[in-house]
Enzyme design. Structure first.
Site, PDB file in Angstrom:
ATOM      1  N   ASP A   1       3.017  26.633   8.502  1.00 30.01           N
ATOM      2  CA  ASP A   1       2.764  25.248   8.788  1.00 30.01           C
ATOM      3  C   ASP A   1       1.090  24.909   8.321  1.00 30.01           C
ATOM      4  OD1 ASP A   1       4.915  25.213   9.987  1.00 30.01           O
ATOM      5  OD2 ASP A   1       3.974  24.995  12.007  1.00 30.01           O
ATOM      6  N   VAL A   2       1.169  23.723   7.875  1.00 31.22           N
ATOM      7  CA  VAL A   2      -0.119  23.378   7.376  1.00 31.22           C
ATOM      8  C   VAL A   2      -1.363  22.854   8.470  1.00 31.22           C
ATOM      9  CG1 VAL A   2       0.327  21.024   6.856  1.00 31.22           C
ATOM     10  CG2 VAL A   2      -1.119  22.119   5.098  1.00 31.22           C
ATOM     11  N   ASP A   3      -0.872  22.725   9.216  1.00 29.34           N
ATOM     12  CA  ASP A   3      -2.014  22.256  10.572  1.00 29.34           C
ATOM     13  C   ASP A   3      -2.426  23.799  11.032  1.00 29.34           C
ATOM     14  OD1 ASP A   3       0.660  23.120  11.496  1.00 29.34           O
ATOM     15  OD2 ASP A   3       0.370  21.966  13.412  1.00 29.34           O
TER      16      ASP A   3
ATOM     17  N   HIS B   1       4.318  35.494  18.519  1.00 25.75           N
ATOM     18  CA  HIS B   1       3.666  34.171  19.015  1.00 25.75           C
ATOM     19  C   HIS B   1       2.430  34.489  19.748  1.00 25.75           C
ATOM     20  CE1 HIS B   1       3.642  30.344  20.635  1.00 25.75           C
ATOM     21  NE2 HIS B   1       4.564  29.872  19.970  1.00 25.75           N
TER      22      HIS B   1
ATOM     23  N   THR C   1      10.924  31.270  24.991  1.00 29.99           N
ATOM     24  CA  THR C   1      11.494  30.341  24.942  1.00 29.99           C
ATOM     25  C   THR C   1      12.520  30.167  23.834  1.00 29.99           C
ATOM     26  OG1 THR C   1       9.608  29.467  23.897  1.00 29.99           O
ATOM     27  CG2 THR C   1       9.552  29.002  26.058  1.00 29.99           C
TER      28      THR C   1
ATOM     29  N   GLU D   1      11.860  27.197  14.520  1.00 28.60           N
ATOM     30  CA  GLU D   1      11.274  28.520  15.647  1.00 28.60           C
ATOM     31  C   GLU D   1      12.548  28.887  16.195  1.00 28.60           C
ATOM     32  OE1 GLU D   1       7.228  28.810  17.044  1.00 28.60           O
ATOM     33  OE2 GLU D   1       8.290  28.635  18.897  1.00 28.60           O
TER      34      GLU D   1
END
Ligand code: GAL
Length: 210
Positions: A67-69, A89, A101, A159
Site C-alpha cells: 500500500d502506498v500510504d 498484522h 478479524t 485483506e
C-alpha cells in the site's frame, strides 16, 4: 499521490539499497506522479490501471506489493525474500485466533471458520516470486468478483481474501510486524527496529467512497 513521494524517498533510503529495484506503480493518475530522484539501477515504472502484471515475468525474480500510504524507516533487504511472503498484522500478533478479524460469513469467498487460521496477515504488504504473487493476486481478484456478483464485500476487502488464500496456500516466509508497524509514533518495547509503517491518514480525506 499525497503519500507517494515520502514512500519512494524512504524506500530509496532503506529498501534493497545496493540492489537493482524496479518500482511498479499502478495508478489511475499517471500524470500526477511526483518526480523523485532514484539511485543507480533503480527505476519507477508507472502503469495506468487496469493493467496486467504478466509483463513482470521476464523482468524480475521477486516482487513486493505495498500500500502506498506507508513509509520505510530502516533497512529492508534480501532477508525478506522467499517464494511467498506474508506479514503478520501489527495489531493481531498477540491475539488469540478467535479475535482475528477474518471474514466470518460463509457466503463470502473469503470465509474462514472460527476454528481455522494460523495468523492474521496484513493486506498492505505481501510478496514473493513473481509467479506466486501473480497466482495470489489473480485468485483473490477472481474471488472478489464472485463476491461482488453476490453483492458481498468482505469485511477487510482484499485483506480478507488474502487471509483466506494464505490459509490454504501457506506462505513460505512470515515477516514480523517490524516489517509493518502501526504508526511510527506508536511506540513499542516488543519491536526493536521499526522498518516500515503505515502512515496515519484521515479516512474521510483519502477514501471518498466510505
Ligand atoms: C486495522 C487496519 C485495517 C485492517 C484492520 C483489520 O488496524 O487499519 O486496515 O487491517 O486492522 O482488523
Amino acid at each position: 499521490m499525497i503519500f507517494l513521494k515520502d514512500f519512494l524517498e524512504s524506500a530509496e533510503a532503506h529498501y534493497f539499497v545496493g540492489y537493482r529495484v524496479h518500482y511498479y506503480l499502478f495508478t489511475d493518475q499517471p500524470e500526477a506522479v511526483p518526480n523523485v530522484k532514484l539511485g543507480e539501477e533503480r527505476k519507477l515504472i508507472v502503469r495506468k490501471v487496469p493493467s496486467s502484471n504478466s509483463e513482470l515475468d521476464n523482468e524480475a525474480d521477486y516482487i513486493f506489493c505495498f500500500d502506498v500510504d506507508a513509509k520505510f524507516y530502516a533497512r529492508w533487504s534480501a532477508e525478506t525474500l522467499s517464494h511467498m511472503v506474508a506479514v503478520i498484522h501489527p495489531w493481531f500478533y498477540n491475539y488469540p485466533r478467535e479475535k482475528f478479524t477474518y471474514e466470518r460469513r460463509p457466503e463470502s469467498e473469503a470465509f474462514i471458520p472460527a476454528d481455522e487460521g494460523d495468523f492474521y496477515y496484513a493486506g498492505g504488504e505481501f510478496g514473493g516470486s513473481v509467479q506466486e504473487v501473480h497466482k495470489l493476486t489473480k485468485t483473490c481478484t477472481e474471488k472478489q468478483s464472485i463476491d461482488r456478483a453476490k453483492s458481498i464485500e468482505a469485511l477487510w476487502h482484499n485483506e480478507s481474501h488474502l487471509n483466506r488464500y494464505f490459509l490454504y496456500n501457506k506462505p513460505s516466509k512470515l515477516l514480523s510486524p517490524e516489517y509493518l508497524w502501526r504508526d511510527i509514533s506508536a511506540g513499542t518495547n516488543e519491536v526493536k527496529v521499526i522498518r516500515f509503517t503505515s502512515v496515519a491518514k484521515n479516512m474521510a480525506e483519502v477514501r471518498p467512497n466510505i
